[in-house]
Design a protein around this motif. Sequence first.
Motif, PDB file in Angstrom:
ATOM      1  N   LEU A   1      10.050 -13.876 -30.448  1.00 39.23           N
ATOM      2  CA  LEU A   1      11.509 -13.411 -30.405  1.00 39.23           C
ATOM      3  C   LEU A   1      12.058 -13.514 -28.624  1.00 39.23           C
ATOM      4  CD1 LEU A   1      11.365 -10.060 -31.999  1.00 39.23           C
ATOM      5  CD2 LEU A   1      12.310 -12.214 -32.950  1.00 39.23           C
ATOM      6  N   PRO A   2      13.429 -13.770 -28.687  1.00 40.00           N
ATOM      7  CA  PRO A   2      13.867 -14.078 -27.046  1.00 40.00           C
ATOM      8  C   PRO A   2      13.414 -12.750 -26.296  1.00 40.00           C
ATOM      9  CG  PRO A   2      15.519 -14.335 -28.899  1.00 40.00           C
ATOM     10  CD  PRO A   2      14.422 -13.836 -29.554  1.00 40.00           C
ATOM     11  N   ARG A   3      13.629 -12.941 -25.032  1.00 42.44           N
ATOM     12  CA  ARG A   3      13.401 -11.717 -24.080  1.00 42.44           C
ATOM     13  C   ARG A   3      14.726 -10.938 -24.185  1.00 42.44           C
ATOM     14  NH1 ARG A   3      11.411 -13.219 -18.259  1.00 42.44           N
ATOM     15  NH2 ARG A   3      10.894 -11.219 -18.438  1.00 42.44           N
ATOM     16  N   LEU A   4      14.140  -9.767 -23.973  1.00 40.27           N
ATOM     17  CA  LEU A   4      15.057  -8.806 -23.925  1.00 40.27           C
ATOM     18  C   LEU A   4      15.756  -8.295 -22.546  1.00 40.27           C
ATOM     19  CD1 LEU A   4      13.014  -6.410 -26.208  1.00 40.27           C
ATOM     20  CD2 LEU A   4      14.619  -7.699 -26.952  1.00 40.27           C
ATOM     21  N   CYS A   5      16.930  -7.664 -22.678  1.00 38.99           N
ATOM     22  CA  CYS A   5      17.689  -7.261 -21.790  1.00 38.99           C
ATOM     23  C   CYS A   5      17.032  -6.250 -20.959  1.00 38.99           C
ATOM     24  CB  CYS A   5      19.180  -6.795 -22.139  1.00 38.99           C
ATOM     25  SG  CYS A   5      20.229  -6.123 -20.587  1.00 38.99           S
ATOM     26  N   PHE A   6      16.941  -6.086 -19.714  1.00 38.25           N
ATOM     27  CA  PHE A   6      16.302  -4.912 -19.009  1.00 38.25           C
ATOM     28  C   PHE A   6      17.129  -3.681 -18.803  1.00 38.25           C
ATOM     29  CE2 PHE A   6      18.184  -7.472 -15.679  1.00 38.25           C
ATOM     30  CZ  PHE A   6      18.789  -6.407 -14.872  1.00 38.25           C
TER      31      PHE A   6
ATOM     32  N   CYS B   1      19.497  -2.858 -21.973  1.00 38.98           N
ATOM     33  CA  CYS B   1      19.584  -2.140 -23.285  1.00 38.98           C
ATOM     34  C   CYS B   1      18.575  -2.615 -24.476  1.00 38.98           C
ATOM     35  CB  CYS B   1      21.166  -2.734 -23.743  1.00 38.98           C
ATOM     36  SG  CYS B   1      21.372  -3.979 -24.103  1.00 38.98           S
ATOM     37  N   ASP B   2      17.716  -3.584 -24.276  1.00 40.34           N
ATOM     38  CA  ASP B   2      17.030  -4.147 -25.302  1.00 40.34           C
ATOM     39  C   ASP B   2      17.769  -4.846 -26.445  1.00 40.34           C
ATOM     40  OD1 ASP B   2      14.824  -2.898 -24.203  1.00 40.34           O
ATOM     41  OD2 ASP B   2      14.786  -0.821 -25.389  1.00 40.34           O
TER      42      ASP B   2
ATOM     43  N   THR C   1      18.909  -9.040 -26.811  1.00 41.80           N
ATOM     44  CA  THR C   1      18.524  -9.958 -26.182  1.00 41.80           C
ATOM     45  C   THR C   1      19.200 -10.123 -24.739  1.00 41.80           C
ATOM     46  OG1 THR C   1      19.885 -11.570 -27.302  1.00 41.80           O
ATOM     47  CG2 THR C   1      17.885 -11.062 -28.516  1.00 41.80           C
ATOM     48  N   ALA C   2      18.611 -10.812 -23.990  1.00 40.28           N
ATOM     49  CA  ALA C   2      18.901 -10.942 -22.578  1.00 40.28           C
ATOM     50  C   ALA C   2      20.145 -11.989 -22.652  1.00 40.28           C
ATOM     51  CB  ALA C   2      17.844 -11.511 -21.717  1.00 40.28           C
ATOM     52  N   LYS C   3      19.893 -13.015 -23.511  1.00 39.98           N
ATOM     53  CA  LYS C   3      20.934 -14.059 -23.707  1.00 39.98           C
ATOM     54  C   LYS C   3      22.264 -13.332 -24.234  1.00 39.98           C
ATOM     55  CE  LYS C   3      18.797 -18.471 -24.100  1.00 39.98           C
ATOM     56  NZ  LYS C   3      18.392 -19.599 -24.602  1.00 39.98           N
ATOM     57  N   ASN C   4      22.536 -12.794 -25.352  1.00 42.98           N
ATOM     58  CA  ASN C   4      23.514 -11.924 -25.729  1.00 42.98           C
ATOM     59  C   ASN C   4      24.099 -11.208 -24.532  1.00 42.98           C
ATOM     60  OD1 ASN C   4      23.122 -12.886 -28.419  1.00 42.98           O
ATOM     61  ND2 ASN C   4      22.199 -10.847 -29.076  1.00 42.98           N
ATOM     62  N   CYS C   5      23.385 -10.344 -23.857  1.00 44.69           N
ATOM     63  CA  CYS C   5      23.750  -9.524 -22.991  1.00 44.69           C
ATOM     64  C   CYS C   5      24.819 -10.314 -21.668  1.00 44.69           C
ATOM     65  CB  CYS C   5      22.974  -8.401 -22.050  1.00 44.69           C
ATOM     66  SG  CYS C   5      22.401  -7.199 -23.470  1.00 44.69           S
ATOM     67  N   GLY C   6      23.818 -11.402 -21.403  1.00 43.31           N
ATOM     68  CA  GLY C   6      24.363 -12.180 -20.348  1.00 43.31           C
ATOM     69  C   GLY C   6      25.581 -12.901 -20.796  1.00 43.31           C
ATOM     70  N   ARG C   7      25.598 -13.368 -21.964  1.00 45.29           N
ATOM     71  CA  ARG C   7      26.786 -14.285 -22.269  1.00 45.29           C
ATOM     72  C   ARG C   7      28.150 -13.239 -22.401  1.00 45.29           C
ATOM     73  NH1 ARG C   7      24.063 -17.171 -26.849  1.00 45.29           N
ATOM     74  NH2 ARG C   7      22.698 -18.730 -25.861  1.00 45.29           N
ATOM     75  N   SER C   8      27.849 -12.244 -22.883  1.00 41.69           N
ATOM     76  CA  SER C   8      29.196 -11.321 -23.161  1.00 41.69           C
ATOM     77  C   SER C   8      29.422 -10.526 -22.087  1.00 41.69           C
ATOM     78  CB  SER C   8      28.687 -10.422 -24.480  1.00 41.69           C
ATOM     79  OG  SER C   8      27.770  -9.347 -24.023  1.00 41.69           O
TER      80      SER C   8
ATOM     81  N   ARG D   1      27.986  -7.894 -20.940  1.00 43.84           N
ATOM     82  CA  ARG D   1      28.092  -6.582 -21.481  1.00 43.84           C
ATOM     83  C   ARG D   1      27.718  -5.528 -20.334  1.00 43.84           C
ATOM     84  NH1 ARG D   1      24.041  -6.053 -26.178  1.00 43.84           N
ATOM     85  NH2 ARG D   1      25.762  -7.309 -27.226  1.00 43.84           N
ATOM     86  N   HIS D   2      26.735  -5.833 -19.082  1.00 42.88           N
ATOM     87  CA  HIS D   2      26.747  -4.602 -18.256  1.00 42.88           C
ATOM     88  C   HIS D   2      27.226  -5.131 -16.989  1.00 42.88           C
ATOM     89  CE1 HIS D   2      23.832  -3.409 -21.332  1.00 42.88           C
ATOM     90  NE2 HIS D   2      23.370  -4.554 -21.171  1.00 42.88           N
ATOM     91  N   SER D   3      27.704  -4.089 -16.351  1.00 42.71           N
ATOM     92  CA  SER D   3      28.348  -4.529 -15.030  1.00 42.71           C
ATOM     93  C   SER D   3      27.444  -4.676 -13.939  1.00 42.71           C
ATOM     94  CB  SER D   3      29.153  -3.078 -14.751  1.00 42.71           C
ATOM     95  OG  SER D   3      28.370  -2.003 -14.194  1.00 42.71           O
TER      96      SER D   3
END
Length: 182
Positions: free
Chosen positions: A142-147, A149-150, A152-159, A161-163
Amino acid sequence: MFSTGSQVSLQDVLQARDERVSRQKDLLAVYPKSTLINFKCNIPGPIKSNHYIKALFEHGLVQIQEELERKSIAIRHQELVDPMTGPEAYLLVEKPLRQIKEMMIVIEEGSDLARLYDIDVLSLGESQDEVLSLSRQDLGLLPRLCFVCDDTAKNCGRSRRHSLEEMYATIEELVQSLTEKM
């Protein structure tokens, strides 16, 4: 943690990436039968290097070196560089790409802190012109997870999501446990 250190621009990051790719190719040309481990930290925002980030980097580098030693894999050549975009290590070993990639994934998944590690594993293709790498997906993982929120890091990075402040707070918590041990 992020109140010290020089700020870098997007142009600085892109230039460092180009220099890293060039260095990777140069090292693989000199050591064509080797597998290259290129380690750096994945730090968001404009501060890429300071005392804390260097401590995180050193911690990760020691983990890589100890794992190679544990598996009786000799480091044929090692270089450390410290550009303003953050410290980097280049380690060359004489083992297959897949074996080394699998070992580095174990390190990257070994702790929450290791989610901040960026370990690329590369080798030359048969044509000696082509640089090969394996992704987690190539290995059926599986892809790496965001540090944060758990997801995927790519989903959070693209959107986005986190300030930046939220990411910094999470990184500070992770690194604080490391620096308290120093």
